[in-house]
Scaffold this motif. Structure first.
Motif, PDB file in Angstrom:
ATOM      1  N   ILE A 169     -82.587  46.698 -13.554  1.00 33.43           N
ATOM      2  CA  ILE A 169     -83.135  45.666 -12.666  1.00 33.43           C
ATOM      3  C   ILE A 169     -82.320  45.606 -11.371  1.00 33.43           C
ATOM      4  CG2 ILE A 169     -83.518  43.188 -12.382  1.00 33.43           C
ATOM      5  CD1 ILE A 169     -85.514  44.617 -14.249  1.00 33.43           C
ATOM      6  N   VAL A 170     -81.005  45.700 -11.487  1.00 35.38           N
ATOM      7  CA  VAL A 170     -80.152  45.714 -10.296  1.00 35.38           C
ATOM      8  C   VAL A 170     -80.524  46.890  -9.401  1.00 35.38           C
ATOM      9  CG1 VAL A 170     -77.802  46.122  -9.465  1.00 35.38           C
ATOM     10  CG2 VAL A 170     -78.209  44.464 -11.291  1.00 35.38           C
ATOM     11  N   CYS A 223     -83.402  48.404  -9.213  1.00 37.31           N
ATOM     12  CA  CYS A 223     -84.694  48.089  -8.586  1.00 37.31           C
ATOM     13  C   CYS A 223     -84.485  47.231  -7.339  1.00 37.31           C
ATOM     14  CB  CYS A 223     -85.597  47.351  -9.575  1.00 37.31           C
ATOM     15  SG  CYS A 223     -86.350  48.371 -10.852  1.00 37.31           S
ATOM     16  N   LYS A 224     -83.652  46.228  -7.461  1.00 33.42           N
ATOM     17  CA  LYS A 224     -83.406  45.328  -6.325  1.00 33.42           C
ATOM     18  C   LYS A 224     -82.709  46.057  -5.183  1.00 33.42           C
ATOM     19  CE  LYS A 224     -83.278  41.106  -9.098  1.00 33.42           C
ATOM     20  NZ  LYS A 224     -82.455  39.981  -9.618  1.00 33.42           N
ATOM     21  N   GLY A 229     -85.186  47.852  -3.254  1.00 31.39           N
ATOM     22  CA  GLY A 229     -86.268  47.044  -2.714  1.00 31.39           C
ATOM     23  C   GLY A 229     -87.553  47.132  -3.516  1.00 31.39           C
ATOM     24  N   ARG A 232     -89.994  45.639  -6.080  1.00 29.72           N
ATOM     25  CA  ARG A 232     -90.288  44.322  -6.641  1.00 29.72           C
ATOM     26  C   ARG A 232     -90.846  44.403  -8.056  1.00 29.72           C
ATOM     27  NH1 ARG A 232     -93.033  40.958  -1.600  1.00 29.72           N
ATOM     28  NH2 ARG A 232     -91.223  41.069  -0.184  1.00 29.72           N
ATOM     29  N   GLU A 283     -90.568  45.226 -11.412  1.00 32.47           N
ATOM     30  CA  GLU A 283     -89.472  45.573 -12.314  1.00 32.47           C
ATOM     31  C   GLU A 283     -89.970  46.106 -13.652  1.00 32.47           C
ATOM     32  OE1 GLU A 283     -87.222  41.986 -12.506  1.00 32.47           O
ATOM     33  OE2 GLU A 283     -86.437  42.169 -10.457  1.00 32.47           O
TER      34      GLU A 283
END
Length: 243
Positions: A96-97, A99-100, A103, A105, A107
């Motif tokens: 998830i980190v 993915c962030k 950029g 969204r 997930e």
């Protein structure tokens, strides 16, 4: 065949010493390209230039047929040297980190990738408590965020036990077969590499001395009657002047 990666006369010097010297290589779409050489031959330096972690002294790189490397590198997933992740987080939290950071969204791909690499049942277990093989698969999972077209793995089975080596091999084959991901893998475990690589390049003292396909390798390792005389390790040593 479509070229995913080309290096043209690529050179990297440190203190006037060429660590990579006038190296031209081609990786085609669909390849599992085994990049082999002794420690210090220049494998990791070349990979660092391809991924933008080091700048060439001379020569150039084409990714997906283009010299626009920033765009091309966004379609590369990499695992270089030690696996990089947050040890105090779970496998899913690590993805998830990532993915962030990219950029992304949506997930949901994190869960699909965890299933793909066989880490979907790790639950709340922290990455620091994973086995070495699990950590390596987590590093590959992180590299898969963003759906790369090219996956670059630097010694991904180093230090793994036979079970861990098999798990990584089967994962690479699955990514290549099912997700159509081209793979560049450097390794000095040549018996393992010969089980799944489709093309090879040998680097020696910073120079690429030969590229050949899987079929060409076995032709060169066999006698006229088709009897196997050498394996990949024997052939590699014969080319670099080893025993």
């Amino acid at each position: 065949m479509t070229a995913i990666l080309r290096t043209n006369h690529l050179t990297k010097r440190y203190n006037n010493r060429a660590v990579v010297n006038d190296l031209s290589m081609t990786i085609h779409e669909g390849d599992i390209y085994g990049f082999i050489g002794k420690n210090g031959a220049g494998k990791t330096t070349l990979i660092r230039m391809i991924t933008g972690l080091a700048s060439p002294s001379d020569g150039n790189i084409l990714l997906f047929g283009s010299p626009e490397l920033k765009e091309g590198r966004s379609a590369i997933g990499t695992v270089i040297e030690s696996p990089a992740f947050y040890p105090g987080m779970t496998a899913r939290q690590n993805l998830i980190v990532q993915c962030k950071l990219q950029g992304i969204r949506d997930e949901s791909q994190a869960d699909a990738i965890l299933t793909l690499v066989g880490l979907d049942d790790t639950g709340h277990k922290k990455a620091k408590d994973f086995s070495l093989g699990m950590r390596q698969r987590l590093a590959i999972a992180i590299a898969l965020i963003g759906s790369p077209r090219l996956l670059i793995l630097d010694e991904p089975t180093n230090g793994l036990d036979p079970e861990g080596i098999k798990e990584v091999r089967e994962l690479i084959l699955k990514l290549n077969r099912d997700r159509k991901i081209t793979v560049l893998i450097s390794s000095h475990i040549l018996g393992e590499l010969s089980k799944f690589a489709t093309r090879y390049g040998i680097i020696h003292h910073g120079k690429l001395i030969e590229e050949f396909t899987e079929n060409q390798l076995w032709e060169r390792c066999s006698s006229k009657d088709g009897t196997r005389q050498m394996d990949l390790e024997d052939y590699f040593l014969s080319r670099i002047g080893g025993r």
